[in-house]
Design a protein around this motif. Structure first.
Motif, short mmCIF file in Angstrom:
data_model
loop_
_atom_site.label_atom_id
_atom_site.label_comp_id
_atom_site.label_asym_id
_atom_site.label_seq_id
_atom_site.Cartn_x
_atom_site.Cartn_y
_atom_site.Cartn_z
N GLN A 1 0.83 -1.21 0.00
CA GLN A 1 0.00 0.00 0.00
C GLN A 1 0.87 1.26 0.00
O GLN A 1 0.55 2.24 -0.68
CB GLN A 1 -0.92 -0.01 1.22
N SER B 1 1.58 6.98 -6.68
CA SER B 1 0.49 7.91 -7.03
C SER B 1 0.84 9.34 -6.65
O SER B 1 0.57 10.28 -7.41
CB SER B 1 -0.80 7.47 -6.32
N ASN C 1 -6.24 7.93 -6.21
CA ASN C 1 -5.46 6.78 -5.75
C ASN C 1 -4.76 7.10 -4.42
O ASN C 1 -4.67 6.24 -3.53
CB ASN C 1 -4.43 6.38 -6.80
N PHE D 1 -7.55 -6.31 -3.19
CA PHE D 1 -7.84 -4.97 -3.68
C PHE D 1 -6.61 -4.07 -3.57
O PHE D 1 -6.32 -3.29 -4.48
CB PHE D 1 -9.01 -4.38 -2.89
N SER D 2 -5.90 -4.19 -2.47
CA SER D 2 -4.69 -3.37 -2.27
C SER D 2 -3.64 -3.69 -3.32
O SER D 2 -3.03 -2.78 -3.91
CB SER D 2 -4.12 -3.61 -0.87
N LEU E 1 -4.88 -2.42 -6.83
CA LEU E 1 -4.83 -0.97 -6.99
C LEU E 1 -3.39 -0.48 -7.11
O LEU E 1 -3.08 0.39 -7.93
CB LEU E 1 -5.52 -0.29 -5.80
N THR E 2 -2.49 -1.05 -6.30
CA THR E 2 -1.08 -0.66 -6.38
C THR E 2 -0.50 -1.03 -7.74
O THR E 2 0.22 -0.22 -8.36
CB THR E 2 -0.27 -1.33 -5.26
N TYR F 1 -2.14 -1.44 -10.53
CA TYR F 1 -2.79 -0.60 -11.53
C TYR F 1 -2.16 0.79 -11.56
O TYR F 1 -1.88 1.35 -12.64
CB TYR F 1 -4.27 -0.51 -11.19
N TYR G 1 -13.78 5.40 -13.42
CA TYR G 1 -12.73 5.00 -12.48
C TYR G 1 -12.67 5.97 -11.30
O TYR G 1 -12.58 5.54 -10.14
CB TYR G 1 -11.38 4.97 -13.19
N MET H 1 -13.33 5.14 -7.32
CA MET H 1 -12.36 5.41 -6.26
C MET H 1 -12.93 6.33 -5.18
O MET H 1 -12.62 6.16 -3.99
CB MET H 1 -11.10 6.04 -6.87
#
Length: 256
Positions: A13, A20, A162, A186-187, A190-191, A193, A221, A225
């Motif tokens: 994370q 980001s 993000n 999910f973590s 997302l990282t 992505y 998107y 988020m």
């Protein structure tokens, strides 16, 4: 074992948060550098807008096919229609280069060099064609600057949503010890992505592919988020009371 898992997830994370935040920071600290990487896609967008205006509006030549409009231009400027058609793809970048080389304050090398490669006399005359109250040159510069600003805004919003979501997830791990396979998946997703998108934006320089095909910075998107940010905010600061209340209301509204 559980401690190792939590530390690993926190590291993932944190990596996504740094990536980001770096993406957002670059767009604010070096907008000219980002514009340089986005320039070609912005010019393509401007060419599309110019083609639409060229096709739908009269420019003193009347309606008609593209060849008829080109013939009218060639008569007006004393140029050969076939030569003008061959140069047509170069007209928009050339007009932009001519205009930007005169008004840009920094990183003008590209625009100055490009303007020197054009038939300045012909380009200047085409650039002065009027569409309503503005010239073609003013229209193209305005659309170019609007496209670049829009692309920068997309990048910033993408990075910011993000940052917020990853910050909330990091808070849940540190202060709530929230750990299950769904949250972990999910973590990681997302990282990954965020890293993939940042690479595509900043390193691969393929903005057209990123926006038109992957559509990373799309409103859908961003809305998704924002939803997750609100959900994680509820879990982190309100101990899930809002989520629980909504769940009870939905369950009560369902038949049976």
């Amino acid at each position: 074992m559980e401690l190792a898992g939590r530390l690993t997830l926190i590291s993932i994370q944190l990596a996504g948060l740094v990536i980001s935040a770096f993406l957002v920071g670059v767009t604010f600290s070096n907008p000219d550098q980002v514009e340089e990487r986005l320039r070609q896609f912005a010019i393509v967008e401007v060419e599309r807008a110019a083609e639409e205006v060229w096709s739908q509006r009269t420019v003193g030549q009347g309606e008609g096919s593209r060849s008829e409009r080109l013939m009218a231009l060639s008569d007006r400027f004393g140029l050969d229609a076939e030569v003008l058609d061959a140069q047509r793809k170069e007209v928009v970048p050339a007009i932009l280069a001519l205009a930007k080389s005169e008004i840009c304050q920094e990183n003008c090398e590209f625009w100055g060099f490009a303007s020197q490669l054009t038939n300045v006399s012909m380009i200047e005359r085409v650039a002065q064609i009027r569409f309503g109250q503005s010239t073609l040159s003013d229209f193209l510069v305005e659309r170019y600057e609007t496209s670049v600003k829009g692309l920068l805004s997309d990048l910033r919003r993408f990075g910011l949503v993000n940052v917020v979501v990853l910050s909330m997830m990091l808070g849940l791990m540190v202060f709530r010890n929230y750990l299950d396979w769904r949250f972990t998946a999910f973590s990681v997703a997302l990282t990954s992505y965020a890293a993939w998108a940042a690479y595509g934006y900043l390193c691969n320089q393929n903005w057209a592919l990123a926006i038109l095909l992957q559509d990373w910075a799309s409103p859908v998107y961003q809305i998704a988020m924002i939803f997750f940010a609100l959900l994680f905010f509820d879990w982190l600061f309100l101990r899930g009371k809002v989520t629980q209340t909504i769940s009870y209301l939905i369950a009560g509204a369902l038949p049976g």
